[in-house]
Design an enzyme around this catalytic site. Structure first.
Site, PDB file in Angstrom:
ATOM      1  N   ASP A   1       0.959  -1.261   0.088  1.00 15.81           N
ATOM      2  CA  ASP A   1      -0.171  -0.042   0.109  1.00 15.81           C
ATOM      3  C   ASP A   1       0.896   0.908  -0.010  1.00 15.81           C
ATOM      4  O   ASP A   1       0.423   2.217  -0.597  1.00 15.81           O
ATOM      5  CB  ASP A   1      -1.031  -0.116   1.202  1.00 15.81           C
ATOM      6  CG  ASP A   1      -0.197   0.405   2.618  1.00 15.81           C
ATOM      7  OD1 ASP A   1       0.714  -0.515   2.813  1.00 15.81           O
ATOM      8  OD2 ASP A   1      -0.437   1.248   3.153  1.00 15.81           O
TER       9      ASP A   1
ATOM     10  N   ASP B   1       5.921   0.437   3.137  1.00 19.06           N
ATOM     11  CA  ASP B   1       6.021  -0.829   3.986  1.00 19.06           C
ATOM     12  C   ASP B   1       5.906  -1.998   3.117  1.00 19.06           C
ATOM     13  O   ASP B   1       5.890  -1.984   1.766  1.00 19.06           O
ATOM     14  CB  ASP B   1       5.349  -0.922   5.220  1.00 19.06           C
ATOM     15  CG  ASP B   1       3.953  -0.735   4.854  1.00 19.06           C
ATOM     16  OD1 ASP B   1       3.278  -0.996   3.874  1.00 19.06           O
ATOM     17  OD2 ASP B   1       3.236  -0.331   5.727  1.00 19.06           O
TER      18      ASP B   1
ATOM     19  N   TYR C   1      -5.158   0.987   9.561  1.00 16.58           N
ATOM     20  CA  TYR C   1      -6.284   0.861   8.698  1.00 16.58           C
ATOM     21  C   TYR C   1      -7.638   0.577   9.326  1.00 16.58           C
ATOM     22  O   TYR C   1      -8.305  -0.378   8.967  1.00 16.58           O
ATOM     23  CB  TYR C   1      -6.230   0.171   7.377  1.00 16.58           C
ATOM     24  CG  TYR C   1      -5.084   0.737   6.460  1.00 16.58           C
ATOM     25  CD1 TYR C   1      -5.403   2.010   5.681  1.00 16.58           C
ATOM     26  CD2 TYR C   1      -3.721  -0.026   6.156  1.00 16.58           C
ATOM     27  CE1 TYR C   1      -4.237   2.645   5.044  1.00 16.58           C
ATOM     28  CE2 TYR C   1      -2.827   0.938   5.415  1.00 16.58           C
ATOM     29  CZ  TYR C   1      -3.021   2.001   5.057  1.00 16.58           C
ATOM     30  OH  TYR C   1      -2.083   2.713   3.870  1.00 16.58           O
TER      31      TYR C   1
ATOM     32  N   GLU D   1       5.861   9.766   2.666  1.00 14.22           N
ATOM     33  CA  GLU D   1       5.424   8.526   2.176  1.00 14.22           C
ATOM     34  C   GLU D   1       4.325   8.501   1.336  1.00 14.22           C
ATOM     35  O   GLU D   1       3.442   9.265   1.338  1.00 14.22           O
ATOM     36  CB  GLU D   1       5.013   7.785   3.301  1.00 14.22           C
ATOM     37  CG  GLU D   1       4.801   6.302   3.116  1.00 14.22           C
ATOM     38  CD  GLU D   1       4.341   5.429   4.529  1.00 14.22           C
ATOM     39  OE1 GLU D   1       4.578   4.010   4.139  1.00 14.22           O
ATOM     40  OE2 GLU D   1       3.950   6.070   5.434  1.00 14.22           O
TER      41      GLU D   1
END
Length: 502
Positions: free
Chosen positions: A79, A82, A230, A474
């Site tokens: 996603d 990571d 999430y 990120e």
């Protein structure tokens, strides 16, 4: 134009001029930015990479995902920076990429085929994740163990734990979002691959039935695994409406139309209308369904058009009669409190653009400004201004897309990008050995071309190009996903003077 509408338009022009005052606007190659934004997804691929892989510093990874549970869960996307595969944001990513292709497919031009490939990399995985009836596999990887390491996906040795929702452990939110993704993608592939399209729609129907029958949030069933990364903070009700809306659009079955209207109040269609993202679908539901009304197909849904109008008006600087729901920085960036602000910028701008086109085809305006109206072109200009900010029209003269323009982030929070590639460093780099690269002030050795980072996190337009500030540095798939449709449209229609619907 009526006097009050003219006054509202004038206010919007003044406000737009004010937020652009600190920048020098450039001429952008939206087609190049679109190509790079699609290329980013190749850098996020998990699994066995295909022969036509263009991001060559990436190699195969996570080839045994799902094996511990006796299923094949290889493929899909990481996603962000990571090495975990989170099903909830991945499904939302696929839905938004598909929506862009559905609404602006012609504008993609030569990039349409590669955009479809990007969608299919996600939906092939989602088909695997939903292959077992009554079950949706929603995550691969232990997020806490993964986040404790800084290692390449090709090297990772953290647990590839598999997490699922089922009848006894419901997850209506992630399941309904997965149904939405499959249904939306079925429209994308309707002409390009009819057999695949039918399989996607058939699976979407089954997954939605499961989501609706066994209700509950997945962050209750799997709290320790999915939170805080999430967690579903806004409930599963919006995803049920969202899934039904996409199934209605894809199948045209009356049962979904009736479901939406029957559950409009119970599932909160008008709640939190100024939000849209992987966790909150309310604004997207209203914009998507309002097209039916604006195209003269279904007055049955008129309340959704009212909700969509109200939402759109909260986004317009200077003319909203509904309160300051959204802030703008001095440099013109749309801003909402929280991490990774660019996810709000791209998703809300996409809704502005989509709604502007629905209004334009209907010859309608958004009733903003205490009785005035905002024209489709005005909505489009606000969306374009956000895209231009991302591409470099901002006080720092910095593009927030890696590889676009002369100045862009060089130290993004991304494991694979920041560590030497396997080709450059064949020896394994262990979990803690990567810490030296994480702490290094040197630029990342591998350019993740097309990645859009979180960007400025407050209203000062400041950006520290620092790996450790993950909230700003990120990239994520759901920042880029809505950007595809925006870039495609503006690559085909770059000149506001030629839009013709002021």
């Amino acid at each position: 134009m009526a006097p009050r509408a003219m006054a509202a338009a004038a206010l919007l022009v003044v406000a737009a001029a004010a937020v652009m005052a600190t920048t020098v606007l450039g001429v952008h190659d939206y087609g190049d930015a679109l190509h790079k934004s699609i290329l980013f997804f190749e850098g996020q691929r998990s699994g066995r990479l295909p022969p036509d892989q263009r991001v060559r510093w990436r190699q195969d990874s996570a080839l045994h995902d799902g094996a511990a549970a006796g299923v094949d869960l290889t493929g899909g996307y990481y996603d962000a920076g990571d090495n975990v595969k989170f099903g909830f944001p991945m499904a939302f990513t696929a839905t938004l990429m598909s929506w862009g292709l559905i609404d602006f497919g012609r504008s993609f031009g030569a990039h349409e085929a590669e955009a479809r490939k990007a969608v299919r990399w996600a939906t092939d995985y989602l088909m695997k994740a939903t292959a077992t009836p009554g079950t949706v596999y929603v995550q691969v990887g232990d997020a806490f163990r993964d986040h404790a390491c800084w290692e390449r996906p090709e090297d990772m040795d953290t647990p590839r734990t598999v997490y699922k929702v089922d009848r006894d452990h419901p997850g209506s939110d992630v399941a309904a979002e997965t149904a939405a993704a499959l249904a939306a993608a079925s429209i994308v592939f309707r002409d390009a691959d009819p057999a695949y399209s039918r399989r996607l729609l058939d699976r979407a129907v089954k997954v939605f039935e499961f989501a609706d029958r066994y209700r509950g949030p997945y962050s209750s069933s799997l709290h320790a695994a999915v939170c805080p990364c999430y967690c579903d903070y806004d409930g599963y009700q919006d995803e049920l409406l969202w899934g039904a809306a996409w199934l209605h659009k894809a199948s045209r079955r009356r049962e979904y139309r009736d479901y939406i209207k029957r559950n409009e109040v119970a599932l909160g269609a008008s709640d939190a209308i100024n939000e849209f993202g992987w966790d909150n679908k309310h604004a997207g539901i209203n914009v998507l369904i309002s097209k039916e009304v604006l195209m003269g197909k279904d007055e049955f849904f008129n309340s959704f058009r009212v909700n969509a109008d109200n939402f759109i008006c909260t986004l317009l600087p200077g003319i909203s009669g509904h309160g300051p729901q959204i802030q703008y920085s001095p440099g013109g960036l749309l801003f909402k409190v929280g991490n990774s602000n660019m996810q709000h910028v791209t998703s809300l701008s996409f809704l502005l653009l989509a709604y502007s086109n629905y209004l334009s085809h209907a010859g309608a305006h958004a009733p903003c400004g205490g009785g005035g109206g905002a024209t489709p072109a005005q909505l489009r200009r606000v969306a374009k201004r956000q895209v231009d900010y991302i591409l470099g029209d901002n006080p720092l003269r910095m593009s927030y897309m890696v590889g676009y323009g002369e100045r862009f982030p060089r130290r993004i929070h991304h494991r694979a990008s920041s560590l030497p590639s396997v080709a450059a460093h064949p020896q394994r780099i262990g979990c803690k050995a990567g810490a030296a690269y994480y702490a290094s002030p040197a630029p990342n050795p591998n350019l993740l071309v097309g990645a859009v980072v979180g960007g400025p996190s407050n209203t000062t337009d400041n950006f520290p190009d620092a790996r450790a500030v993950f909230q700003q540095s990120e990239p994520t798939t759901y920042i880029n996903a809505p950007l595809l449709g925006l870039l495609a449209y503006f690559s085909a229609h770059p000149n506001p003077a030629q839009w013709g619907d002021d």
